[in-house]
Design a protein around this motif. Structure first.
Motif, short mmCIF file in Angstrom:
data_model
loop_
_atom_site.label_atom_id
_atom_site.label_comp_id
_atom_site.label_asym_id
_atom_site.label_seq_id
_atom_site.Cartn_x
_atom_site.Cartn_y
_atom_site.Cartn_z
N ASP A 403 0.85 -1.21 0.00
CA ASP A 403 0.00 0.00 0.00
C ASP A 403 0.88 1.25 0.00
O ASP A 403 0.69 2.17 -0.78
CB ASP A 403 -0.86 0.05 1.28
CG ASP A 403 -2.05 -0.87 1.21
OD1 ASP A 403 -2.16 -1.60 0.21
OD2 ASP A 403 -2.86 -0.87 2.15
N MET A 404 1.84 1.24 0.95
CA MET A 404 2.69 2.41 1.12
C MET A 404 3.47 2.70 -0.17
O MET A 404 3.51 3.85 -0.63
CB MET A 404 3.65 2.16 2.28
CG MET A 404 4.69 3.22 2.46
SD MET A 404 5.70 2.93 3.91
CE MET A 404 6.94 1.84 3.25
N HIS A 405 4.07 1.66 -0.75
CA HIS A 405 4.89 1.90 -1.95
C HIS A 405 4.05 2.29 -3.16
O HIS A 405 4.52 3.05 -4.01
CB HIS A 405 5.78 0.69 -2.23
CG HIS A 405 6.96 0.62 -1.32
ND1 HIS A 405 8.06 1.43 -1.46
CD2 HIS A 405 7.19 -0.10 -0.20
CE1 HIS A 405 8.92 1.20 -0.50
NE2 HIS A 405 8.42 0.27 0.29
N MET A 406 2.81 1.81 -3.21
CA MET A 406 1.93 2.26 -4.31
C MET A 406 1.69 3.77 -4.19
O MET A 406 1.71 4.50 -5.17
CB MET A 406 0.59 1.51 -4.27
CG MET A 406 0.61 0.12 -4.85
SD MET A 406 1.24 0.01 -6.53
CE MET A 406 0.16 1.09 -7.42
N ASN A 407 1.46 4.22 -2.95
CA ASN A 407 1.25 5.66 -2.74
C ASN A 407 2.51 6.46 -3.08
O ASN A 407 2.43 7.54 -3.68
CB ASN A 407 0.84 5.92 -1.30
CG ASN A 407 -0.62 5.64 -1.06
OD1 ASN A 407 -1.47 5.99 -1.87
ND2 ASN A 407 -0.94 4.96 0.03
N ILE A 408 3.67 5.92 -2.67
CA ILE A 408 4.93 6.62 -2.94
C ILE A 408 5.18 6.68 -4.45
O ILE A 408 5.52 7.72 -5.01
CB ILE A 408 6.11 5.91 -2.22
CG1 ILE A 408 5.96 6.05 -0.70
CG2 ILE A 408 7.44 6.49 -2.66
CD1 ILE A 408 6.94 5.21 0.10
N LEU A 409 4.99 5.53 -5.12
CA LEU A 409 5.20 5.49 -6.57
C LEU A 409 4.28 6.46 -7.30
O LEU A 409 4.70 7.16 -8.23
CB LEU A 409 4.96 4.07 -7.10
CG LEU A 409 6.10 3.06 -6.87
CD1 LEU A 409 5.63 1.64 -7.14
CD2 LEU A 409 7.29 3.37 -7.75
N ALA A 410 3.02 6.51 -6.84
CA ALA A 410 2.06 7.41 -7.49
C ALA A 410 2.50 8.86 -7.31
O ALA A 410 2.43 9.68 -8.24
CB ALA A 410 0.68 7.20 -6.89
N SER A 411 3.00 9.17 -6.11
CA SER A 411 3.43 10.54 -5.83
C SER A 411 4.66 10.90 -6.67
O SER A 411 4.76 12.01 -7.21
CB SER A 411 3.76 10.65 -4.34
OG SER A 411 3.74 11.96 -3.94
N ILE A 412 5.59 9.95 -6.80
CA ILE A 412 6.78 10.19 -7.63
C ILE A 412 6.37 10.35 -9.09
O ILE A 412 6.87 11.23 -9.80
CB ILE A 412 7.79 9.02 -7.48
CG1 ILE A 412 8.43 9.07 -6.09
CG2 ILE A 412 8.87 9.10 -8.54
CD1 ILE A 412 9.38 7.93 -5.81
N LEU A 413 5.44 9.52 -9.54
CA LEU A 413 4.97 9.61 -10.92
C LEU A 413 4.40 10.99 -11.21
O LEU A 413 4.66 11.58 -12.25
CB LEU A 413 3.90 8.55 -11.18
CG LEU A 413 4.42 7.17 -11.61
CD1 LEU A 413 3.32 6.14 -11.54
CD2 LEU A 413 5.00 7.22 -13.02
N ARG A 414 3.66 11.49 -10.24
CA ARG A 414 3.09 12.83 -10.42
C ARG A 414 4.21 13.86 -10.56
O ARG A 414 4.15 14.75 -11.39
CB ARG A 414 2.19 13.16 -9.22
CG ARG A 414 0.88 13.80 -9.62
CD ARG A 414 -0.05 14.02 -8.44
NE ARG A 414 -0.88 12.86 -8.20
CZ ARG A 414 -0.89 12.15 -7.06
NH1 ARG A 414 -0.11 12.50 -6.08
NH2 ARG A 414 -1.69 11.13 -6.91
#
Length: 714
Positions: A403-414
């Motif tokens: 969950d945490m890494h999906m949120n981090i990845l999404a934030s980095i992608l943005r």
């Protein structure tokens, strides 16, 4: 790359901290006992004679807090019997008859704070642990304060702990010297000798502590001139004095008997380098997971805060903030931190798939329709339920990490999308090939991301790397274009001056074969990456991983536009320097030519060292020349000796690389990549620990260091 389990710098620091939290009692670990997930020592507080745990409070200062919070979390402290942790300068209530552990720097303010606490009867007894060795005058002051206040009976222990460095990754440390602004202090003509002395002494103290924690006396190599030589000379003297004057010295313990007393080759080499050897990694855009987390999300002490809009359609509703810790128990971070971003996205897909299969396996056996139902359903067979319940905690933990890494990845992608970081990264990979006109065009292009600072970073890297002559008219043109793009150009006068120094020391090259392979592989990956985005979107919905629904739907178009390529296999200047010292047989002749004249210090050898020059003579550039220039004293032999041919060619399996004036995640990642590459095919594995005065991302380095220096250029 960490050595054997329990031997990385982080493991050793955790073991030392746990010993402190157990009131400096030795913790015997049975061989069959699995070490605590976070480190060496088994978790659990020491017990009283009645088998009751000893509960205690922990009091720290700023550095003590940073040292602990980087490697231990609150639940780790709880497991060690620490019920409360507080800052020494905060107001605190009395908790009589409870032991207090102090973990603080030895300075007058902290010592007064401890005496005042004990005088008020806040805690008793006190176990005082200093992060570095307390100077004799301060110890005498503390003794007289204690005698005057009558608090001696409340002090149970007083120890020097040699832990004044912050460990972020298994073999990555910093001295936490952001407040000292070391790069500015060492390159500015305005720094007073006393300030310079303070900075150098703090660095020497930190490096001494790292050597103590590793349990071995290193051989020291550094270039002549500037701050690195001064630090190496003082550290050599400190280690030498310690061995000569301490009957039971810190390196005579049986922690590493072979290494600490062994031949030079079995000991590590400590390479101390000035930041001006190569400024590019401090400014470059990187494509690895850990570098992107640092650049886009500004990670501090292994903690990041992510802001997500409450409603993407309506930004006025504001954002929610969520903090995440990336610690040593995080299997995904451990595996992927140094990996290029596209591969991380593929791996999270694979992990989500694995999680889905494991949960299906359990629910199939028990007959429940989902993991959640298992907790409420008592009808399933007892045996299957027992197996499922045993697996549940591990699955839940895995899900939380994903969950945490999906949120981090999404934030980095943005961040990548908004700032077009993929474009900048690609341009910097071949920065030497760009012409003045191309760079100017990028600066003037309004579609190149939302952050003007990225344009400044690209320009400075190009300017410091290019072989083309940049005339005064060209310079003015670039400066005007940057100002028009909204860039703060205060740092540029200093960058222009420092170019001469860095041009002499840069060694970056790109292996053509790897570069070609990376390019040919990128098209195939691009197809996989775009299909991956839709698979991930589906997987998010299937597994119910806790990411916002708007993210699940947008993941597809977020990933879709990102360029998918793998970085060329490129060694940075620092990696080449390390290779030429650790493995001279394999190093390039250009790298060996640069390190040939590095000074050689062996604190265990009988040769005395020369006297130290005053700090002003050692300042980078000296008072008269341009900031950042190397002191040009032809044949001016300072302390230390030139290495003999045998010493220059001896080779090492272990190294500590320390940059004075700021460290970059890019360099750490590049060194670890080199370690992995050279350890393939059955060759002996090397180990490199990377450290710096402070770890800074590009924004901090430009704003806090380069702009300050730019203002000082006449």
């Amino acid at each position: 790359m960490a050595g054997a389990k329990g031997n990385s710098l982080r493991d050793r620091q955790i073991a030392s901290l746990k010993k402190i939290l157990n009131l400096n009692e030795n913790l015997e670990q049975k061989e069959d006992e699995d070490s605590h997930a976070n480190g060496l020592a088994p978790a659990g507080p020491i017990l009283t004679a009645n088998g009751e745990p000893i509960w205690k409070v922990l009091v720290f200062d700023d550095l003590g807090r940073d040292v602990i919070s980087s490697v231990l979390r609150v639940n780790d402290l709880r497991s060690m019997g620490v019920t409360m942790h507080m800052h020494i300068s905060g107001s605190r209530h009395a908790i009589p008859d409870v032991p207090a552990i102090y973990l603080v720097e030895p300075n007058a303010k902290n010592l007064e704070g401890i005496t005042s606490d004990l005088q008020k009867g806040l805690y008793s007894p006190a176990y005082i642990n200093f992060l570095s060795s307390i100077p004799r005058p301060l110890l005498e002051d503390f003794a007289s304060q204690t005698a005057a206040a009558g608090t001696a009976e409340h002090i149970a222990q007083l120890f020097d702990q040699y832990l004044n460095f912050i460990v972020a990754e298994p073999d990555l440390f910093s001295l936490g010297m952001q407040k000292e602004h070391t790069y500015w202090a060492l390159n500015s003509a305005k720094t007073k000798d006393e300030e310079l002395d303070h900075v150098v002494d703090r660095i020497v103290s930190g490096l001494f502590s790292v050597a103590v924690t590793m349990g071995v006396i290193p051989i020291i190599r550094c270039p002549k001139g500037a701050a690195a030589e001064m630090i190496a000379g003082k550290l050599d003297r400190k280690l030498r004095d310690h061995i000569l004057n301490s009957k039971d010295n810190l390196f005579s313990s049986n922690a590493r008997p072979a290494s600490s007393a062994g031949t030079p080759a079995s000991r590590p080499v400590l390479v101390i380098l000035d930041r001006n050897v190569d400024l590019n990694p401090m400014l470059s855009h990187s494509w690895t997971y850990q570098s992107l987390v640092h650049d886009v999300l500004n990670m501090k002490l292994n903690r990041i805060t992510i802001e997500t809009p409450i409603d993407e359609e309506n930004p006025a509703k504001g954002v929610t903030k969520k903090a995440y810790d990336l610690n040593s128990t995080d299997f995904f971070w451990e595996k992927n931190s140094g990996v290029p971003f596209p591969q991380v996205a593929e791996d999270i897909d694979a992990e989500l798939m694995r999680y889905k299969e494991d949960t299906q396996e359990i629910t199939k056996k028990t007959g429940a329709s989902s993991i959640e139902d298992l907790q409420n359903d008592t009808s399933a067979s007892a045996q299957h339920l027992k197996a499922a319940i045993t697996l549940l905690p591990e699955l839940r933990e895995r899900k939380a990490v994903l969950d945490m890494h999906m949120n981090i990845l999404a934030s980095i992608l943005r961040g990548i999308k908004d700032r077009q970081l993929d474009n900048y990264f690609q341009m910097e990979e071949n920065v030497m090939k760009h012409t003045k006109a191309q760079i100017l065009e990028v600066i003037k292009d309004n579609d190149k991301g939302q952050d003007p600072l990225d344009k400044l970073r690209l320009f400075v890297i190009w300017f410091l790397s290019t072989e083309q002559e940049v005339s005064r008219a060209d310079w003015t043109q670039f400066e005007e274009a940057l100002v028009a793009a909204g860039v703060e150009t205060t740092s540029l006068p200093y960058v222009r001056q420092v170019r001469a120094t860095t041009k002499m020391t840069q060694l970056t090259t790109i292996g053509p074969s790897q570069s070609a392979a990376a390019q040919s592989g990128s098209t195939d990956l691009l197809g996989r990456f775009s299909s991956l985005s839709s698979r991930l979107t589906d997987r998010l919905k299937e597994t119910g991983v806790g990411v916002p629904t708007n993210l699940a739907s947008n993941f597809d178009n977020l990933i879709g536009g990102i360029k998918n390529f793998l970085p060329a296999n490129r060694d940075l200047t620092i990696t080449k320097i390390v290779e030429s010292i650790m493995d001279p047989q394999a190093a390039s002749t250009s790298a060996i030519a640069k390190t040939e004249n590095y000074l050689y210090f062996d604190p265990r050898s009988a040769n005395a060292r020369g006297s130290m020059p005053p700090p002003s003579a050692m300042r980078a550039g000296g008072a008269g020349s341009a900031p950042g220039a190397l002191p040009g004293v032809p044949g001016g032999q300072g302390p230390g000796t030139g290495a003999s041919f045998g010493q220059r060619r001896q080779g090492f399996t272990e190294a500590v690389v320390f940059t004075v004036g700021g460290g970059s995640m890019d360099e750490y990642g590049n060194l670890q990549e080199w370690v992995q590459r050279t350890g393939e095919g059955g060759r002996p594995k090397k180990r490199v620990v990377y450290g710096s005065t402070e770890l800074l991302n590009a924004r901090e380095f430009i704003k806090e260091e380069l702009e300050r220096l730019g203002r000082e250029v006449p």
